[in-house]
Motif scaffolding. Structure first.
Motif, PDB file in Angstrom:
ATOM      1  N   LEU A 128       0.833  -1.211   0.000  1.00 19.88           N
ATOM      2  CA  LEU A 128       0.000   0.000   0.000  1.00 19.88           C
ATOM      3  C   LEU A 128       0.863   1.255   0.000  1.00 19.88           C
ATOM      4  CD1 LEU A 128      -2.826  -1.023   2.512  1.00 19.88           C
ATOM      5  CD2 LEU A 128      -3.024  -0.716   0.027  1.00 19.88           C
ATOM      6  N   LEU A 129       1.964   1.225   0.742  1.00 20.75           N
ATOM      7  CA  LEU A 129       2.867   2.379   0.778  1.00 20.75           C
ATOM      8  C   LEU A 129       3.463   2.634  -0.607  1.00 20.75           C
ATOM      9  CD1 LEU A 129       4.389   4.564   2.320  1.00 20.75           C
ATOM     10  CD2 LEU A 129       6.090   2.837   2.981  1.00 20.75           C
ATOM     11  N   LEU A 130       3.858   1.573  -1.303  1.00 21.46           N
ATOM     12  CA  LEU A 130       4.404   1.722  -2.650  1.00 21.46           C
ATOM     13  C   LEU A 130       3.378   2.349  -3.594  1.00 21.46           C
ATOM     14  CD1 LEU A 130       6.247  -1.718  -3.176  1.00 21.46           C
ATOM     15  CD2 LEU A 130       7.213   0.442  -2.354  1.00 21.46           C
ATOM     16  N   ILE A 131       2.142   1.883  -3.523  1.00 21.68           N
ATOM     17  CA  ILE A 131       1.088   2.405  -4.393  1.00 21.68           C
ATOM     18  C   ILE A 131       0.810   3.875  -4.087  1.00 21.68           C
ATOM     19  CG2 ILE A 131      -1.386   2.249  -4.915  1.00 21.68           C
ATOM     20  CD1 ILE A 131      -1.099  -0.805  -4.597  1.00 21.68           C
ATOM     21  N   ILE A 132       0.725   4.201  -2.802  1.00 14.39           N
ATOM     22  CA  ILE A 132       0.454   5.587  -2.406  1.00 14.39           C
ATOM     23  C   ILE A 132       1.560   6.513  -2.900  1.00 14.39           C
ATOM     24  CG2 ILE A 132       0.314   7.149  -0.418  1.00 14.39           C
ATOM     25  CD1 ILE A 132      -1.112   4.829   1.077  1.00 14.39           C
ATOM     26  N   LEU A 133       2.813   6.105  -2.736  1.00 14.24           N
ATOM     27  CA  LEU A 133       3.929   6.934  -3.172  1.00 14.24           C
ATOM     28  C   LEU A 133       3.904   7.143  -4.683  1.00 14.24           C
ATOM     29  CD1 LEU A 133       6.814   5.486  -0.952  1.00 14.24           C
ATOM     30  CD2 LEU A 133       5.892   7.813  -0.857  1.00 14.24           C
ATOM     31  N   ALA A 134       3.657   6.067  -5.437  1.00 12.73           N
ATOM     32  CA  ALA A 134       3.674   6.172  -6.898  1.00 12.73           C
ATOM     33  C   ALA A 134       2.506   7.017  -7.411  1.00 12.73           C
ATOM     34  CB  ALA A 134       3.631   4.779  -7.521  1.00 12.73           C
ATOM     35  N   VAL A 135       1.314   6.760  -6.904  1.00 13.52           N
ATOM     36  CA  VAL A 135       0.124   7.489  -7.374  1.00 13.52           C
ATOM     37  C   VAL A 135       0.216   8.969  -7.014  1.00 13.52           C
ATOM     38  CG1 VAL A 135      -2.368   7.742  -7.081  1.00 13.52           C
ATOM     39  CG2 VAL A 135      -1.377   5.470  -7.377  1.00 13.52           C
ATOM     40  N   SER A 136       0.730   9.262  -5.826  1.00 14.92           N
ATOM     41  CA  SER A 136       0.811  10.657  -5.384  1.00 14.92           C
ATOM     42  C   SER A 136       1.763  11.476  -6.246  1.00 14.92           C
ATOM     43  CB  SER A 136       1.256  10.718  -3.920  1.00 14.92           C
ATOM     44  OG  SER A 136       2.601  10.280  -3.770  1.00 14.92           O
ATOM     45  N   GLN A 137       2.721  10.822  -6.912  1.00 15.73           N
ATOM     46  CA  GLN A 137       3.699  11.553  -7.717  1.00 15.73           C
ATOM     47  C   GLN A 137       3.381  11.535  -9.207  1.00 15.73           C
ATOM     48  OE1 GLN A 137       5.961  13.357  -6.018  1.00 15.73           O
ATOM     49  NE2 GLN A 137       4.860  12.474  -4.275  1.00 15.73           N
ATOM     50  N   TYR A 138       2.349  10.812  -9.599  1.00 16.64           N
ATOM     51  CA  TYR A 138       2.057  10.607 -11.024  1.00 16.64           C
ATOM     52  C   TYR A 138       1.913  11.926 -11.780  1.00 16.64           C
ATOM     53  CZ  TYR A 138      -0.461   9.217 -15.244  1.00 16.64           C
ATOM     54  OH  TYR A 138      -0.849   9.057 -16.548  1.00 16.64           O
ATOM     55  N   LYS A 139       1.128  12.843 -11.251  1.00 20.37           N
ATOM     56  CA  LYS A 139       0.837  14.080 -11.995  1.00 20.37           C
ATOM     57  C   LYS A 139       2.050  14.992 -12.119  1.00 20.37           C
ATOM     58  CE  LYS A 139      -0.936  16.705  -8.011  1.00 20.37           C
ATOM     59  NZ  LYS A 139      -2.117  17.432  -7.467  1.00 20.37           N
ATOM     60  N   TYR A 140       3.076  14.773 -11.300  1.00 16.81           N
ATOM     61  CA  TYR A 140       4.260  15.625 -11.346  1.00 16.81           C
ATOM     62  C   TYR A 140       5.327  15.097 -12.311  1.00 16.81           C
ATOM     63  CZ  TYR A 140       2.150  17.480  -7.102  1.00 16.81           C
ATOM     64  OH  TYR A 140       1.272  18.031  -6.188  1.00 16.81           O
ATOM     65  N   LEU A 141       5.218  13.840 -12.707  1.00 19.12           N
ATOM     66  CA  LEU A 141       6.146  13.276 -13.682  1.00 19.12           C
ATOM     67  C   LEU A 141       5.801  13.781 -15.081  1.00 19.12           C
ATOM     68  CD1 LEU A 141       6.111   9.609 -12.317  1.00 19.12           C
ATOM     69  CD2 LEU A 141       7.964  11.276 -12.010  1.00 19.12           C
ATOM     70  N   PHE A 142       6.792  13.817 -15.964  1.00 19.58           N
ATOM     71  CA  PHE A 142       6.562  14.305 -17.328  1.00 19.58           C
ATOM     72  C   PHE A 142       5.570  13.402 -18.060  1.00 19.58           C
ATOM     73  CE2 PHE A 142      11.186  16.008 -17.409  1.00 19.58           C
ATOM     74  CZ  PHE A 142      10.786  17.136 -16.709  1.00 19.58           C
ATOM     75  N   ASP A 143       4.629  14.024 -18.788  1.00 17.65           N
ATOM     76  CA  ASP A 143       3.744  13.214 -19.633  1.00 17.65           C
ATOM     77  C   ASP A 143       4.456  12.890 -20.945  1.00 17.65           C
ATOM     78  OD1 ASP A 143       3.255  15.324 -21.617  1.00 17.65           O
ATOM     79  OD2 ASP A 143       2.039  16.278 -20.061  1.00 17.65           O
TER      80      ASP A 143
END
Length: 392
Positions: free
Chosen positions: A171-186
């Motif tokens: 769950l921690l891995l998923i939360i970290l990845a999802v929370s940063q998704y919008k800040y990564l380059f599209d």
């Protein structure tokens, strides 16, 4: 102003992803003895399962470049992190050897994919940033790697069942990845910036040749990554055996060498960006390679305290070599970073996977000291080759 904020957010997000990947990989380590006992595995069976994890990672690394070119690195990063996270609880509940083999292969697929994608994304952020950031990114990966076993161990020591500890990490891995998704380059921004960077530095567009992996610069960096990763894999798999059998250290302290190596590497990577900025990549790779070679010599020839110092020197010298190679790989003229990084990472991890097995064969035919001597030779070759090259 907008691009500055976007770049700053992307850098922070990439830092979180590197930390997340290190955390995910290392969280598997404390589960290994539990899996071995639960499935009643002998060493050969366990070795086969661990091999499948590595094969899964290597199998997906070339595919990762293709996926990133099609859908962008951020989608690949989040999707592969989900695969890692969803696999993790099954690692502690699968009741059969075949089932465990399948899950570990999928777990390795996720690890290999996110590893390539985060490095490719990190290189793109660095290219736009205009100064080194790759060493600190790998430093945060190392921090995640040190914390993973501690968190899992703490949760289990607190009375939590292994399954629930695995779910908590997942769950921690998923939360970290999802929370940063919008800040990564599209993907559109990535394609635009890659072409702009290539044209600005070399005055030409990306090469569409399907055989870009055969580019001489990629093969050279791949060989040097293979050699450096081999030394890291050897420390993980052979350092405790070396200290126990040849330096007469007690089994409960046999991990001291790898601990010294890992801590030195993590600290140097966190400081690495400043070091590379003040010196230059050639000085760091050549000088670091020679320091690492000195460390291996001390490990082989010294007394126990000198050997521990050798592990520290090896971690110190080797720490920033691979991040520099990834940085170089992201600037090869006419080659997309997503392609070059996937190729270089694949060759590097082949060294980490196959290298320890090669050392075991050499140790069986000759001695473990001779096997460690090969590590010193390869690191010396890296230092000399990189020191003599004009450019990549």
């Amino acid at each position: 102003m907008e691009i500055t904020r976007k770049l700053s957010n992307a850098k922070k997000a990439t830092q979180f992803i590197f930390f997340t990947c290190g955390l995910g990989i290392s969280s598997w380590a404390p589960m290994v003895p539990y899996v071995k006992d639960r499935l009643v595995l002998n060493e050969a069976d366990l070795g086969f399962l661990l091999l499948l994890l590595g094969l899964g990672a290597i199998a997906m690394m070339p595919v990762s470049g293709i996926l990133m070119n099609k859908i962008g690195s951020r989608k690949v990063i989040v999707a592969s992190t989900f695969l890692v996270a969803l696999s993790m609880p099954f690692l502690v509940i699968i009741p059969s050897f075949i089932g465990m083999a399948v899950v570990l292969f999928l777990f390795g697929c996720g690890i290999g994919t996110v590893d390539v994608a985060m490095n490719a994304h990190g290189v793109q952020v660095q290219n736009l940033y205009g100064r080194p950031i790759m060493s600190s990114l790998h430093g945060l990966f190392s921090v995640g790697g040190l914390l993973g076993p501690l968190i899992i161990g703490f949760l289990m020591k607190s009375g939590l069942e292994p399954l629930y500890a695995a779910i908590a990490i997942a769950l921690l891995l998923i939360i970290l990845a999802v929370s940063q998704y919008k800040y990564l380059f599209d993907s559109d921004f990535e394609k635009e910036t890659i072409n702009q960077f290539t044209q600005a530095t070399e005055g030409k567009s990306l090469n569409k040749n399907k055989f870009q992996w055969l580019n001489g610069s990629i093969l050279l960096l791949g060989f040097m990554c293979f050699s450096t990763f081999l030394s890291e894999g050897a420390m993980l798999d052979w350092s405790a055996v070396f200290l126990r059998d040849l330096k007469d250290i007690t089994p409960e302290f046999a991990g001291a060498g790898y601990a010294a190596f890992s801590i030195a590497m993590a600290v140097m990577r966190l400081l690495g960006d400043r070091i590379v900025s003040k010196l230059n990549s050639k000085t760091v790779v050549t000088g670091g390679g020679l320091v690492a070679v000195t460390g291996v010599i001390l490990i082989i020839a010294g007394s126990l305290p000198i050997s521990i110092l050798g592990f520290i020197l090896l971690g110190t010298g080797a720490a920033n070599i691979v991040p520099i190679f990834f940085s170089e790989g992201g600037k090869i003229p006419g080659v997309s970073p997503t392609t070059s990084i996937s190729a270089i990472t694949t060759m590097g991890y082949a060294g980490q996977l196959a290298g320890p097995a090669l050392l075991g064969y050499i140790a069986h035919l000759f001695s473990l000291q001779i096997a460690f001597g090969l590590i010193a030779f390869l690191l010396l070759a890296v230092a000399v080759i990189y020191g003599l090259k004009k450019n990549i």
